[in-house]
Design an enzyme around this catalytic site. Structure first.
Site, PDB file in Angstrom:
ATOM      1  N   ASP A   1      96.755  55.999  47.084  1.00 47.06           N
ATOM      2  CA  ASP A   1      95.427  55.410  46.882  1.00 47.06           C
ATOM      3  C   ASP A   1      95.529  53.903  46.655  1.00 47.06           C
ATOM      4  O   ASP A   1      96.168  53.450  45.703  1.00 47.06           O
ATOM      5  CB  ASP A   1      94.790  56.097  45.657  1.00 47.06           C
ATOM      6  CG  ASP A   1      93.357  55.653  45.387  1.00 47.06           C
ATOM      7  OD1 ASP A   1      92.763  54.974  46.244  1.00 47.06           O
ATOM      8  OD2 ASP A   1      92.836  56.021  44.314  1.00 47.06           O
ATOM      9  N   GLY A   2      94.852  53.153  47.535  1.00 52.02           N
ATOM     10  CA  GLY A   2      94.772  51.707  47.369  1.00 52.02           C
ATOM     11  C   GLY A   2      95.270  50.954  48.581  1.00 52.02           C
ATOM     12  O   GLY A   2      96.459  50.987  48.895  1.00 52.02           O
ATOM     13  N   GLY A   3      94.354  50.295  49.279  1.00 50.53           N
ATOM     14  CA  GLY A   3      94.747  49.478  50.425  1.00 50.53           C
ATOM     15  C   GLY A   3      95.288  50.259  51.613  1.00 50.53           C
ATOM     16  O   GLY A   3      96.015  49.708  52.440  1.00 50.53           O
TER      17      GLY A   3
ATOM     18  N   GLY B   1      89.191  47.561  48.175  1.00 56.22           N
ATOM     19  CA  GLY B   1      89.372  46.360  48.971  1.00 56.22           C
ATOM     20  C   GLY B   1      90.550  45.490  48.556  1.00 56.22           C
ATOM     21  O   GLY B   1      90.656  44.348  49.007  1.00 56.22           O
TER      22      GLY B   1
ATOM     23  N   HIS C   1      88.902  61.190  40.615  1.00 56.62           N
ATOM     24  CA  HIS C   1      90.010  60.361  40.104  1.00 56.62           C
ATOM     25  C   HIS C   1      89.559  59.728  38.789  1.00 56.62           C
ATOM     26  O   HIS C   1      88.754  58.796  38.793  1.00 56.62           O
ATOM     27  CB  HIS C   1      90.326  59.306  41.178  1.00 56.62           C
ATOM     28  CG  HIS C   1      91.421  58.356  40.834  1.00 56.62           C
ATOM     29  ND1 HIS C   1      91.717  57.247  41.612  1.00 56.62           N
ATOM     30  CD2 HIS C   1      92.316  58.336  39.819  1.00 56.62           C
ATOM     31  CE1 HIS C   1      92.730  56.590  41.078  1.00 56.62           C
ATOM     32  NE2 HIS C   1      93.107  57.223  39.980  1.00 56.62           N
TER      33      HIS C   1
ATOM     34  N   MET D   1      99.463  55.337  43.001  1.00 54.36           N
ATOM     35  CA  MET D   1      98.594  54.162  43.179  1.00 54.36           C
ATOM     36  C   MET D   1      99.354  53.064  43.920  1.00 54.36           C
ATOM     37  O   MET D   1     100.454  52.670  43.533  1.00 54.36           O
ATOM     38  CB  MET D   1      98.117  53.616  41.828  1.00 54.36           C
ATOM     39  CG  MET D   1      97.128  54.500  41.087  1.00 54.36           C
ATOM     40  SD  MET D   1      95.675  55.015  42.033  1.00 54.36           S
ATOM     41  CE  MET D   1      94.910  53.428  42.406  1.00 54.36           C
TER      42      MET D   1
ATOM     43  N   MET E   1      89.824  57.389  35.934  1.00 57.88           N
ATOM     44  CA  MET E   1      90.455  56.162  35.424  1.00 57.88           C
ATOM     45  C   MET E   1      89.739  55.795  34.135  1.00 57.88           C
ATOM     46  O   MET E   1      89.017  54.798  34.051  1.00 57.88           O
ATOM     47  CB  MET E   1      90.358  55.047  36.481  1.00 57.88           C
ATOM     48  CG  MET E   1      91.300  55.270  37.655  1.00 57.88           C
ATOM     49  SD  MET E   1      90.782  54.338  39.120  1.00 57.88           S
ATOM     50  CE  MET E   1      89.524  55.449  39.741  1.00 57.88           C
TER      51      MET E   1
ATOM     52  N   HIS F   1      86.775  61.296  47.821  1.00 57.89           N
ATOM     53  CA  HIS F   1      87.439  60.728  46.640  1.00 57.89           C
ATOM     54  C   HIS F   1      86.401  60.001  45.788  1.00 57.89           C
ATOM     55  O   HIS F   1      85.717  59.096  46.265  1.00 57.89           O
ATOM     56  CB  HIS F   1      88.538  59.784  47.104  1.00 57.89           C
ATOM     57  CG  HIS F   1      89.394  59.228  46.017  1.00 57.89           C
ATOM     58  ND1 HIS F   1      90.479  59.899  45.508  1.00 57.89           N
ATOM     59  CD2 HIS F   1      89.328  58.063  45.346  1.00 57.89           C
ATOM     60  CE1 HIS F   1      91.055  59.161  44.564  1.00 57.89           C
ATOM     61  NE2 HIS F   1      90.368  58.038  44.438  1.00 57.89           N
TER      62      HIS F   1
ATOM     63  N   GLY G   1      90.909  49.790  39.786  1.00 58.87           N
ATOM     64  CA  GLY G   1      89.769  49.011  39.301  1.00 58.87           C
ATOM     65  C   GLY G   1      88.775  48.671  40.405  1.00 58.87           C
ATOM     66  O   GLY G   1      87.576  48.697  40.183  1.00 58.87           O
ATOM     67  N   PHE G   2      89.302  48.376  41.581  1.00 58.28           N
ATOM     68  CA  PHE G   2      88.415  47.918  42.652  1.00 58.28           C
ATOM     69  C   PHE G   2      88.917  48.392  44.008  1.00 58.28           C
ATOM     70  O   PHE G   2      90.125  48.529  44.208  1.00 58.28           O
ATOM     71  CB  PHE G   2      88.337  46.385  42.661  1.00 58.28           C
ATOM     72  CG  PHE G   2      87.863  45.834  41.344  1.00 58.28           C
ATOM     73  CD1 PHE G   2      86.505  45.715  41.078  1.00 58.28           C
ATOM     74  CD2 PHE G   2      88.775  45.488  40.348  1.00 58.28           C
ATOM     75  CE1 PHE G   2      86.056  45.240  39.850  1.00 58.28           C
ATOM     76  CE2 PHE G   2      88.333  45.007  39.116  1.00 58.28           C
ATOM     77  CZ  PHE G   2      86.975  44.886  38.864  1.00 58.28           C
TER      78      PHE G   2
ATOM     79  N   MET H   1      85.424  55.248  36.565  1.00 57.59           N
ATOM     80  CA  MET H   1      85.997  54.133  35.790  1.00 57.59           C
ATOM     81  C   MET H   1      85.141  53.852  34.568  1.00 57.59           C
ATOM     82  O   MET H   1      83.912  53.905  34.640  1.00 57.59           O
ATOM     83  CB  MET H   1      86.063  52.875  36.655  1.00 57.59           C
ATOM     84  CG  MET H   1      86.855  53.072  37.940  1.00 57.59           C
ATOM     85  SD  MET H   1      87.000  51.533  38.859  1.00 57.59           S
ATOM     86  CE  MET H   1      87.883  52.108  40.313  1.00 57.59           C
TER      87      MET H   1
ATOM     88  N   GLY I   1      89.275  53.697  51.145  1.00 55.49           N
ATOM     89  CA  GLY I   1      87.893  53.272  50.902  1.00 55.49           C
ATOM     90  C   GLY I   1      87.407  52.272  51.916  1.00 55.49           C
ATOM     91  O   GLY I   1      86.737  52.613  52.888  1.00 55.49           O
ATOM     92  N   SER I   2      87.777  51.003  51.720  1.00 55.93           N
ATOM     93  CA  SER I   2      87.201  49.952  52.558  1.00 55.93           C
ATOM     94  C   SER I   2      87.554  50.119  54.042  1.00 55.93           C
ATOM     95  O   SER I   2      86.715  49.866  54.907  1.00 55.93           O
ATOM     96  CB  SER I   2      87.622  48.573  52.047  1.00 55.93           C
ATOM     97  OG  SER I   2      88.994  48.545  51.774  1.00 55.93           O
TER      98      SER I   2
ATOM     99  N   SER J   1      87.217  57.198  49.943  1.00 53.99           N
ATOM    100  CA  SER J   1      86.795  56.813  48.599  1.00 53.99           C
ATOM    101  C   SER J   1      85.406  56.206  48.639  1.00 53.99           C
ATOM    102  O   SER J   1      85.192  55.136  49.217  1.00 53.99           O
ATOM    103  CB  SER J   1      87.777  55.805  48.008  1.00 53.99           C
ATOM    104  OG  SER J   1      87.180  55.191  46.884  1.00 53.99           O
TER     105      SER J   1
ATOM    106  N   ASP K   1      85.821  57.800  42.425  1.00 51.32           N
ATOM    107  CA  ASP K   1      86.510  56.953  41.446  1.00 51.32           C
ATOM    108  C   ASP K   1      85.679  56.801  40.178  1.00 51.32           C
ATOM    109  O   ASP K   1      84.632  56.160  40.186  1.00 51.32           O
ATOM    110  CB  ASP K   1      86.779  55.573  42.063  1.00 51.32           C
ATOM    111  CG  ASP K   1      87.895  55.621  43.078  1.00 51.32           C
ATOM    112  OD1 ASP K   1      88.970  56.150  42.758  1.00 51.32           O
ATOM    113  OD2 ASP K   1      87.688  55.129  44.206  1.00 51.32           O
TER     114      ASP K   1
HETATM  115  C1  DX5 Z   1      91.106  51.816  43.144  1.00 53.78           C
HETATM  116  C2  DX5 Z   1      90.493  53.153  43.497  1.00 53.78           C
HETATM  117  C3  DX5 Z   1      90.635  53.447  44.940  1.00 53.78           C
HETATM  118  C4  DX5 Z   1      89.873  52.478  45.829  1.00 53.78           C
HETATM  119  C5  DX5 Z   1      90.359  52.596  47.242  1.00 53.78           C
HETATM  120  O1  DX5 Z   1      90.999  51.614  41.792  1.00 53.78           O
HETATM  121  O2  DX5 Z   1      91.144  54.178  42.777  1.00 53.78           O
HETATM  122  O3  DX5 Z   1      90.275  54.782  45.227  1.00 53.78           O
HETATM  123  O4  DX5 Z   1      88.481  52.716  45.805  1.00 53.78           O
HETATM  124  O5  DX5 Z   1      89.736  51.626  48.037  1.00 53.78           O
HETATM  125  P1  DX5 Z   1      90.550  50.817  49.156  1.00 53.78           P
HETATM  126  O6  DX5 Z   1      91.029  51.826  50.155  1.00 53.78           O
HETATM  127  O7  DX5 Z   1      89.546  49.851  49.699  1.00 53.78           O
HETATM  128  O8  DX5 Z   1      91.697  50.149  48.462  1.00 53.78           O
HETATM  129 ZN    ZN Z   2      90.886  56.247  43.493  1.00 54.66          ZN
END
Ligand code: DX5
Ligand code: ZN
Length: 216
Positions: free
Chosen positions: A174-176, A149, A68, A141, A70, A35, A146-147, A39, A196-197, A10, A37
């Site tokens: 997706d997420g963490g 990390g 993606h 999800m 959102m 990926h 939204g973010f 928003m 992502g992170s 991401s 994002d």
């Molecule tokens: C969250 C995004 C994710 C996010 C993933 O709203 O849809 O794609 O960037 O980042 P990590 O892997 O750091 O949670």
């Molecule tokens: Zn995403």
């Protein structure tokens, strides 16, 4: 034989001042897709990327672009993201009616775009059951969108397991996502890991990708 687990870094966790180099870095490290994002500051409390950025990304990489959405009223903007070069488009069930998803999905599939439906951590699988046969993949999800990390929400694991028993397509999460949870996600039936992170913070990106891809 088990299909290969696909990794979708991401770019929300990338350094946007040198996106080109950041994309090449994950591409060289063996990423299967990218990926992106999107928003809008309404559906989620953050504003990120629009079609103009997708169009420029398209020019610098051959990776599959996994977009993606959102955003509220995604049907209003989706054509622009397609024209910009998206290969996969994900809608959130919280933002679109089942009937509109089916219309949009079949339109995109005719163009060769893969269509996904996503659901938030507090949205029940029942909400997407009626559209599963119109989706190529489901994006589960494991954080509230939204973010990047944020901390992984473990409730995603039983949700994926349950979804796997009724859905044959790809299941993305997706997420963490990190090396700490990848084995459980794959064990439950996920086939695409968005991350992502964990990936962008890694010193050795190739190693980070392979570590989650082969986690068992
Ligand atoms: C969250 C995004 C994710 C996010 C993933 O709203 O849809 O794609 O960037 O980042 P990590 O892997 O750091 O949670
Ligand atoms: Zn995403």
């Amino acid at each position: 034989m088990m299909d290969k687990i696909k990794i979708s870094p991401s770019i929300l966790s990338a350094d946007f001042a040198c996106l080109d180099r950041q994309i090449k870095r994950v591409e060289r490290a063996g990423a299967d897709m990218l990926h992106i994002d999107v928003m809008d500051g309404h559906f989620v409390p953050n504003i990120t990327i629009g079609p103009v950025v997708v169009r420029h990304i398209r020019r610098v990489t051959d990776l599959i672009l996994d977009v993606h959405l959102m955003i509220e009223r995604p049907e209003k903007f989706v054509d622009e993201f397609v024209a910009a070069g998206s290969d996969m488009i994900t809608f959130h069930i919280e933002t679109i009616s089942s009937s509109k998803f089916i219309v949009q999905g079949s339109k995109l599939r005719k163009k060769g775009i893969k269509v996904g439906i996503s659901l938030n951590p507090d949205t029940s699988l029942n909400k997407i059951k009626g559209v599963l046969k119109y989706a190529d993949f489901v994006l589960v999800m494991s954080v509230f969108p939204g973010f990047s990390g944020q901390k992984f929400i473990p409730g995603a694991i039983p949700k994926i397991r349950k979804l796997r028993s009724i859905f044959r397509g790809d299941i993305a999460v997706d997420g963490g996502v990190s090396d700490k949870v990848a084995a459980d996600l794959i064990g439950a039936g996920a086939t695409i890991l968005v991350s992502g992170s964990y990936i962008f913070a890694a010193k050795n990106v190739k190693q980070a990708i392979e570590r989650i891809r082969h986690a068992r």
